[in-house]
Motif scaffolding. Structure first.
Motif, PDB file in Angstrom:
ATOM      1  N   ALA A   1       0.837  -1.203   0.000  1.00  0.00           N
ATOM      2  CA  ALA A   1       0.000   0.000   0.000  1.00  0.00           C
ATOM      3  C   ALA A   1       0.874   1.256   0.000  1.00  0.00           C
ATOM      4  N   ALA A   2       1.948   1.247   0.792  1.00  0.00           N
ATOM      5  CA  ALA A   2       2.854   2.397   0.831  1.00  0.00           C
ATOM      6  C   ALA A   2       3.525   2.592  -0.519  1.00  0.00           C
ATOM      7  N   ALA A   3       3.963   1.510  -1.144  1.00  0.00           N
ATOM      8  CA  ALA A   3       4.592   1.614  -2.466  1.00  0.00           C
ATOM      9  C   ALA A   3       3.611   2.187  -3.482  1.00  0.00           C
ATOM     10  N   ALA A   4       2.357   1.803  -3.386  1.00  0.00           N
ATOM     11  CA  ALA A   4       1.336   2.327  -4.297  1.00  0.00           C
ATOM     12  C   ALA A   4       1.153   3.825  -4.095  1.00  0.00           C
ATOM     13  N   ILE A   5       1.059   4.258  -2.849  1.00  0.00           N
ATOM     14  CA  ILE A   5       0.877   5.688  -2.565  1.00  0.00           C
ATOM     15  C   ILE A   5       2.078   6.486  -3.053  1.00  0.00           C
ATOM     16  N   ILE A   6       3.276   5.980  -2.814  1.00  0.00           N
ATOM     17  CA  ILE A   6       4.484   6.668  -3.257  1.00  0.00           C
ATOM     18  C   ILE A   6       4.502   6.783  -4.781  1.00  0.00           C
ATOM     19  N   ASP A   7       4.157   5.698  -5.466  1.00  0.00           N
ATOM     20  CA  ASP A   7       4.127   5.722  -6.930  1.00  0.00           C
ATOM     21  C   ASP A   7       3.073   6.698  -7.456  1.00  0.00           C
ATOM     22  N   LEU A   8       1.881   6.641  -6.889  1.00  0.00           N
ATOM     23  CA  LEU A   8       0.814   7.544  -7.324  1.00  0.00           C
ATOM     24  C   LEU A   8       1.184   9.009  -7.074  1.00  0.00           C
ATOM     25  N   ALA A   9       1.834   9.277  -5.940  1.00  0.00           N
ATOM     26  CA  ALA A   9       2.261  10.645  -5.640  1.00  0.00           C
ATOM     27  C   ALA A   9       3.330  11.104  -6.632  1.00  0.00           C
TER      28      ALA A   9
END
Length: 102
Positions: A68-76
């Motif tokens: 989930a953190a990797a997804a948020i970082i990528d989306l940001a």
């Protein structure tokens, strides 16, 4: 599933006294960051784990919260996030100490 998460979000907002009107439009569920499956690394997971640990002192696991953190970082990084984002850390830090990690 979105209805369940919406209910959780509304309950969390009530608990912290947030005066916000949440709708299903505020819930974004994606399987794009799951990787190959349960317990298997996905792109950016270990980088996200290291980033959160070194910059925020937050321990996340490679199974759930790390993805989930990797997804948020990528989306940001791709400027795809709108408004505030809530990161719901579900635990699982014990997986960090799995000898199979890395």
């Amino acid at each position: 599933m979105a209805g369940t998460y919406l209910s959780f979000a509304r309950g969390g907002a009530r608990l912290i006294g947030a005066e916000v009107e949440l709708t299903r439009d505020h819930i974004d569920i994606s399987e794009a960051y799951l990787g190959e499956g349960y317990g298997l690394p996905a792109a950016g997971v270990y980088e996200a784990i290291d980033l959160l640990a070194t910059k925020e002192g937050l321990l996340v696991d490679p199974v759930y919260s790390g993805k989930a953190a990797a997804a948020i970082i990528d989306l940001a990084a791709r400027n795809e996030l709108k408004g505030p984002v809530v990161f719901w850390h579900t635990g699982g830090y014990h997986a960090l100490f799995d000898p199979r990690r890395r």
